[in-house]
Design an enzyme around this catalytic site. Structure first.
Site: not given
Length: 269
Positions: A8, A132
């Site tokens: 990401k 995350d």
């Protein structure tokens, strides 16, 4: 069975406040990108984990894939498996590659053993792995807050753009990244900035880690400057790591701009 954990990027990253638990509250937009690791899982007589590709520091027992299996095995008495992780996404690079590996392992175990876990249940397991990790369960663009483990929907579509990610193979640890950071509320919210045309992001959309990391590693700043020079409509460091990305309106080959030992990935967003 084989899956391909993605990485990401962060579209903006604000460090809001220091938490009582020692973590920080942040705000960011996580956006998935198609640079992937390779994760294979097969039945086995006893549990085993192996990795190839980029060497992973530390003991294998601390790998998030191993921990993901242990969490689910404890609750569901899973049979043993052999996990093979081929590591491609750079480590300590602000791309969340390790977090993705752990989250994709949860999803793979859920599928292979028909555990029928909901998205919310898988996210809770993922939060136990790291801040995350939960993002990679759904793996769609979100506005994140808290430790980076709380989400709400955000309308950001970059599907018509191309991206180049450049990693100079500098490992930046979390403690180093946060050294010298003074948490503060931003002047403009990331959600407001991302609603502007992408050409305006350069004016307002910042990553709070850049100031200190660029000072310590001028070469990382030079990557960002070079991407802008060669046509990026927006460029930024991702997360707290050393990777810098550039978003382009058309396919742009940037390999010739950087030394051969840099790791690069280019593709459609």
């Amino acid at each position: 069975m084989v899956v391909f954990p993605t990485c990401k990027i962060n579209l903006g990253l604000n460090i809001i406040a220091k938490r009582p638990d020692g973590f920080h509250n942040i705000e960011s937009c996580f956006y998935p990108v198609g640079w992937t690791d390779v994760l294979e899982m097969v039945p086995a007589e006893s549990f085993a984990f192996a990795s190839t590709g980029i060497p992973i520091p530390g003991d294998a027992a601390g790998n998030l894939c191993v921990k993901a299996y242990q969490f689910l095995q404890k609750d569901f008495s899973l049979p043993p498996v052999s996990i093979h992780l081929h590591k491609v996404i750079p480590i300590g690079a602000g791309l969340g590659g390790g977090s993705a590996d752990g989250a994709f392992c949860i999803k793979l175990l859920n599928q292979v053993f028909a555990l029928n876990l909901t998205v919310a249940q898988m996210q809770e397991y993922a939060r136990r792995l790291g801040s995350d990790c939960a993002f990679f369960i759904e793996n769609t663009p979100v506005f994140c807050y808290g430790k980076g483990d709380q989400f709400r929907d955000i309308q950001v579509d970059l599907s018509k753009y191309y991206i180049a990610l450049v990693n100079p193979q500098i490992h930046i640890g979390t403690a180093e990244a946060y050294a010298g950071i003074t948490p503060a509320e931003p002047e403009r919210k990331i959600e407001e900035i991302l609603a502007l045309p992408i050409e305006r992001w350069k004016e307002y959309l910042i990553n709070d880690f850049e100031k200190n990391i660029f000072a310590n590693y001028p070469g990382i700043r030079q990557i960002k400057d070079s991407l802008y020079t060669h046509g990026a409509v927006y460029a930024s460091m991702s997360g707290s790591g050393s990777t810098v990305y550039g978003i382009f309106e058309k396919e742009t080959d940037v390999k010739s701009l950087f030394p051969e030992h840099y790791q690069l990935w280019q593709g459609k967003l």
